[in-house]
Design a protein around this motif. Structure first.
Motif, PDB file in Angstrom:
ATOM      1  N   SER A  36       0.838  -1.205   0.000  1.00  0.00           N
ATOM      2  CA  SER A  36       0.000   0.000   0.000  1.00  0.00           C
ATOM      3  C   SER A  36       0.873   1.256   0.000  1.00  0.00           C
ATOM      4  N   SER A  39       2.097   1.805  -3.494  1.00  0.00           N
ATOM      5  CA  SER A  39       1.009   2.336  -4.323  1.00  0.00           C
ATOM      6  C   SER A  39       0.796   3.827  -4.062  1.00  0.00           C
ATOM      7  N   GLN A  40       0.877   4.216  -2.807  1.00  0.00           N
ATOM      8  CA  GLN A  40       0.693   5.629  -2.458  1.00  0.00           C
ATOM      9  C   GLN A  40       1.813   6.494  -3.054  1.00  0.00           C
TER      10      GLN A  40
END
Length: 300
Positions: A36, A39-40
């Motif tokens: 995550s 992805s950020q």
């Protein structure tokens, strides 16, 4: 180069890692991050650039046209950064590049040639400059890496490394002794013609000691004075007088029989040879040359 651009270089590294690994999950594992978080970071990079770089699907990622261009140039930037880092590591761990050594004129001839012979022959990529000068040297102004000197170092901000001892004694040439005779006591030395240096140094004070004799200090007046040691040695060899000379610098003259040691049963205390550097965290080449110098001077 502003702070925003520097921060983007980090995002560029993450982006290139995602492309190289083929997925955000694998990139996360290699970078020690969560998927995550990866992805950020990619989303943030795309927002800052104002264009999509990756076309995401459930199984894989594809580069957009902009992503392909950004990856090609971003990879070059990472390789340039790696090259810059490698060049620093090379300086830290290899005997390459420039090294400047300052030392007294007398030590700059045969002693330093003998001391550095192996390291020079075995490391042709190491470029050494010898700066020979008697007296005080400013290492920062002259760009000196290592200062070699004799005696007692003055208090300074430089870092000190003991190398060995600097023996000295009184010598004359056979031709001079044939003309003027051999002195047999320290007092008789004052009856001879003396040669010396025009500046005060470790060859200025003469303190003689011997078993079963009281120690003696003599202060002869020089008939001739010189501003460098090599000139002094040459004139002693030519029979113009006697002088206190450093034993390291006259090995060749002694082997050729050009000089004779006077009052050999009397002793003159040696001085210390030491090195100074401007940093305690010097490059590998400086540390290695210091080791070579200590190995040479400690056995002579």
């Amino acid at each position: 180069m502003d702070g925003q651009f520097l921060a983007r270089l980090k995002l560029n590294g993450i982006f290139c890692q995602v492309v190289d690994c083929g997925s955000m999950g694998k990139a996360a594992q290699s970078l020690g991050m969560t998927t995550s978080a990866i992805s950020q970071h990619i989303t943030r990079l795309e927002m800052e650039l104002g264009i999509r770089l990756l076309n995401r699907t459930t199984r894989k990622i594809n580069l957009s046209e902009a992503g392909e261009r950004y990856y090609a140039q971003g990879k070059k930037a990472l390789e340039a950064a790696q090259a810059a880092e490698n060049s620093v590591h090379e300086i830290k761990s290899a005997l390459t590049g420039k090294l400047r050594i300052a030392l007294p004129v007398g030590l700059s001839t045969q002693p330093i040639a003998q001391a550095l012979s192996s390291v020079v022959i075995e490391n042709p990529a190491l470029k050494i400059s010898i700066y020979a000068k008697d007296g005080t040297i400013d290492p920062i102004a002259k760009g000196i890496d290592i200062i070699i000197d004799v005696g007692t170092p003055k208090d300074s901000q430089l870092y000190f490394y003991p190398l060995g001892q600097y023996g000295k004694h009184i010598y004359a040439s056979p031709s001079y002794l044939a003309r003027r005779g051999y002195p047999s006591t320290p007092v008789e030395l004052l009856e001879h013609s003396w040669l010396g240096l025009s500046y005060n140094g470790v060859l200025s004070d003469i303190h003689l000691s011997a078993k079963h004799h009281p120690s003696t200090d003599i202060k002869p007046e020089s008939q001739m004075e010189f501003n460098d040691l090599n000139s002094l040695i040459s004139h002693v060899c030519h029979g113009l007088g006697i002088a206190m000379l450093p034993e390291l610098e006259i090995q060749e003259q002694l082997s050729r029989g050009e000089l004779v040691k006077l009052l050999p049963s009397w002793h003159i205390a040696p001085h210390q040879i030491y090195a100074l550097t401007t940093s305690n965290n010097a490059p590998y080449k400086v540390k290695k040359v210091l080791e070579v110098l200590k190995a040479y001077f400690s056995k002579n």
